[in-house]
Scaffold this motif. Structure first.
Motif, PDB file in Angstrom:
ATOM      1  N   TYR A  90     -41.499 -60.697 -38.811  1.00  0.00           N
ATOM      2  CA  TYR A  90     -40.898 -60.312 -37.770  1.00  0.00           C
ATOM      3  C   TYR A  90     -41.299 -60.101 -36.071  1.00  0.00           C
ATOM      4  O   TYR A  90     -40.584 -60.420 -35.118  1.00  0.00           O
ATOM      5  N   GLU A  91     -43.211 -60.755 -35.676  1.00  0.00           N
ATOM      6  CA  GLU A  91     -43.030 -61.193 -34.427  1.00  0.00           C
ATOM      7  C   GLU A  91     -42.287 -62.345 -34.383  1.00  0.00           C
ATOM      8  O   GLU A  91     -41.511 -62.694 -32.965  1.00  0.00           O
ATOM      9  N   ARG A  92     -41.960 -63.311 -35.176  1.00  0.00           N
ATOM     10  CA  ARG A  92     -40.900 -64.374 -34.667  1.00  0.00           C
ATOM     11  C   ARG A  92     -39.799 -64.203 -34.836  1.00  0.00           C
ATOM     12  O   ARG A  92     -38.741 -64.959 -33.472  1.00  0.00           O
ATOM     13  N   ARG A 198     -51.659 -66.749 -32.684  1.00  0.00           N
ATOM     14  CA  ARG A 198     -52.154 -66.168 -33.765  1.00  0.00           C
ATOM     15  C   ARG A 198     -52.692 -66.803 -34.958  1.00  0.00           C
ATOM     16  O   ARG A 198     -52.942 -65.876 -36.027  1.00  0.00           O
ATOM     17  N   ASP A 199     -52.822 -68.065 -35.175  1.00  0.00           N
ATOM     18  CA  ASP A 199     -53.526 -68.591 -36.290  1.00  0.00           C
ATOM     19  C   ASP A 199     -55.294 -68.218 -36.097  1.00  0.00           C
ATOM     20  O   ASP A 199     -55.782 -67.799 -36.799  1.00  0.00           O
ATOM     21  N   TYR A 253     -56.629 -76.339 -35.611  1.00  0.00           N
ATOM     22  CA  TYR A 253     -55.795 -75.767 -37.165  1.00  0.00           C
ATOM     23  C   TYR A 253     -54.945 -75.120 -36.593  1.00  0.00           C
ATOM     24  O   TYR A 253     -55.276 -73.692 -36.345  1.00  0.00           O
ATOM     25  N   SER A 254     -53.661 -75.171 -37.303  1.00  0.00           N
ATOM     26  CA  SER A 254     -52.269 -74.155 -38.144  1.00  0.00           C
ATOM     27  C   SER A 254     -52.319 -74.230 -39.083  1.00  0.00           C
ATOM     28  O   SER A 254     -53.670 -75.388 -40.034  1.00  0.00           O
ATOM     29  N   HIS A 394     -56.659 -65.641 -27.460  1.00  0.00           N
ATOM     30  CA  HIS A 394     -57.021 -66.948 -27.447  1.00  0.00           C
ATOM     31  C   HIS A 394     -57.914 -67.388 -27.095  1.00  0.00           C
ATOM     32  O   HIS A 394     -58.327 -68.664 -27.374  1.00  0.00           O
ATOM     33  N   LYS A 395     -57.485 -67.857 -25.714  1.00  0.00           N
ATOM     34  CA  LYS A 395     -57.843 -69.218 -24.770  1.00  0.00           C
ATOM     35  C   LYS A 395     -59.086 -68.785 -24.609  1.00  0.00           C
ATOM     36  O   LYS A 395     -60.164 -69.227 -24.489  1.00  0.00           O
ATOM     37  N   ALA A 396     -59.898 -67.546 -24.556  1.00  0.00           N
ATOM     38  CA  ALA A 396     -61.325 -67.304 -24.477  1.00  0.00           C
ATOM     39  C   ALA A 396     -61.991 -67.469 -25.665  1.00  0.00           C
ATOM     40  O   ALA A 396     -63.379 -68.354 -25.149  1.00  0.00           O
TER      41      ALA A 396
END
Length: 427
Positions: A90-92, A198-199, A253-254, A394-396
């Motif tokens: 759904y999020e994609r 999202r990973d 890693y994804s 995520h960046k943090a």
């Protein structure tokens, strides 16, 4: 008069023939997804079943890597070259809608789908976005905690139920010889992923929701949660898992790279999705050498739960060439026969009246729904700005993962400040 009647009959018969040929004009529905070979097999078998009652309709599915699927879906819709159906998490699909605004509202199509009593209000909440029913919910996505059974036997421990038990076992998996190859330190306690927002946030979601702590980034009222005591306590521990018990390059890693570690037999603990078991139960992969269970309890009084982490669904671009036929096929995807094929090939569905006898024990673990389950809150469906603040978070977190000397509290406080500024700019 008689000749005229004959002529009229002839014209009428010819008209019926023309109408019949038009009704039976061949239609090819094109579907784009990211489910790989198993997804192609699923759509092929579903298409064969559909053709029994719709002989003029062919269904051709094409599989792409996830990021390519997103990019191609956006580009094709914006250039009026879209496929008839796009299928993904759904999020994609939301990402595609945000970039195009051209996904069909399926609300009326859903009302015409017959008995859909097995679809819950929660399923529909996930599937709705900005006033549209963006997808038909087809597959609930569940994620459990998996541990290599033979490795547990080697350490002489039961399946870990608490965070402390998990860390003690992980220590041996990382520094000992759990795979019995006479080498110490060539295995890892955990397989994780961190490359994309999202990973990494997904991994935190699993550990937090799995212990009963909801709302990883933002709660339903719009309050940022990353610095609430319980959330921050868990995140600090998750950072330690990355630092101490996973491959050093896990930051890059994804899910593809994470799967390589798991399938190569190098990780003792890992996320197991309902979509993984059909492959991992094969003799040439993991040969079912893993135990499934709820995520570990972080502290006394918390719950242990499997996490319902998403919903896969089918959407239709508003400028699809065969829109009406695509709607009919989506309605078919919710029938018992089509849902049985979804369970067979992908490992998940939304109906509760399916035959489970052909599933492996791991497949039945997910399909029976007997284990405690907690649903992720799906903030992407609620807040149009969510992907932006998740990216800031995520960046943090990547900064913290790459530099252990950084102050976690200060870094997360700065992240929250940046997130609030981003939200204010979007309002």
């Amino acid at each position: 008069m008689k000749k005229l009647s004959v002529r009229l009959v002839a014209v009428f018969v010819m008209s019926l023939a023309v109408i019949g040929s038009l009704a039976a004009a061949p239609v090819t529905l094109t579907v784009w997804h990211d489910q790989g070979d198993k997804g192609v097999a699923w759509f092929n078998e579903m298409a064969a079943l559909y053709q029994k009652t719709n002989p003029n309709v062919r269904v051709e599915s094409v599989t792409y890597p996830t990021q390519q699927w997103i990019e191609k879906s956006i580009a094709s819709i914006n250039t009026n070259t879209a496929p008839d159906i796009i299928f993904n998490n759904y999020e994609r699909v939301i990402k595609v809608e945000d970039q195009t605004g051209k996904i069909l509202d399926l609300a009326s199509a859903f009302k015409g789908a017959g008995d859909v009593s097995f679809i819950t209000r929660s399923d529909l909440d996930i599937s709705e976005y900005k006033g549209k029913l963006l997808i038909f919910p087809i597959q609930r996505v569940q994620a459990a905690f998996g541990v290599r059974k033979s490795w547990l036997d080697a350490v002489g421990k039961p399946f870990p139920k608490t965070w402390a038990e998990m860390k003690a076992i992980t220590e041996f998996f990382t520094k000992g010889d759990p795979d019995g190859n006479k080498k110490q330190g060539d295995t890892f306690g955990l397989a994780l992923e961190a490359a994309n927002p999202r990973d990494l946030v997904h991994m935190i979601d699993l550990f937090t929701f799995g212990t009963g702590v909801k709302y990883t980034v933002i709660d339903p009222s719009g309050a940022i949660t990353i610095n609430e005591p319980r959330h921050k306590e868990i995140v600090k521990e998750v950072l330690g898992l990355f630092w101490n018990y996973a491959p050093k390059d896990t930051i890059n890693y994804s899910f593809g790279e994470m799967y390589q570690i798991i399938e190569a037999g190098k990780a003792g603990m890992f996320r197991v999705g309902d979509w993984n078991v059909s492959k991992w139960d094969k003799p040439d992969v993991l040969d079912a050498d893993y135990i499934l269970g709820p995520w570990p309890q972080f502290k006394a009084g918390d719950r242990n739960a499997v996490v319902m982490s998403g919903m896969r669904g089918a959407a239709i671009p508003a400028n699809a060439k065969n829109r009406d036929e695509a709607v009919k096929f989506l309605q078919f995807m919710l029938t018992k026969e089509a849902q049985q094929l979804s369970l067979k090939h992908i490992g998940s569905a939304v109906r509760s009246d399916l035959d489970l006898s052909a599933l492996t024990d791991h497949g039945k673990f997910f399909a029976t729904g007997k284990q405690p389950t907690i649903a992720y809150d799906f903030p992407e469906s609620t807040f149009s700005y969510y992907s932006g603040i998740e990216d800031i978070y995520h960046k943090a977190l990547l900064k913290l993962l790459s530099d252990r000397t950084l102050d976690v509290d200060a870094t997360l406080a700065k992240a929250e400040k940046d997130m609030r500024a981003y939200i204010a700019a979007k309002k």
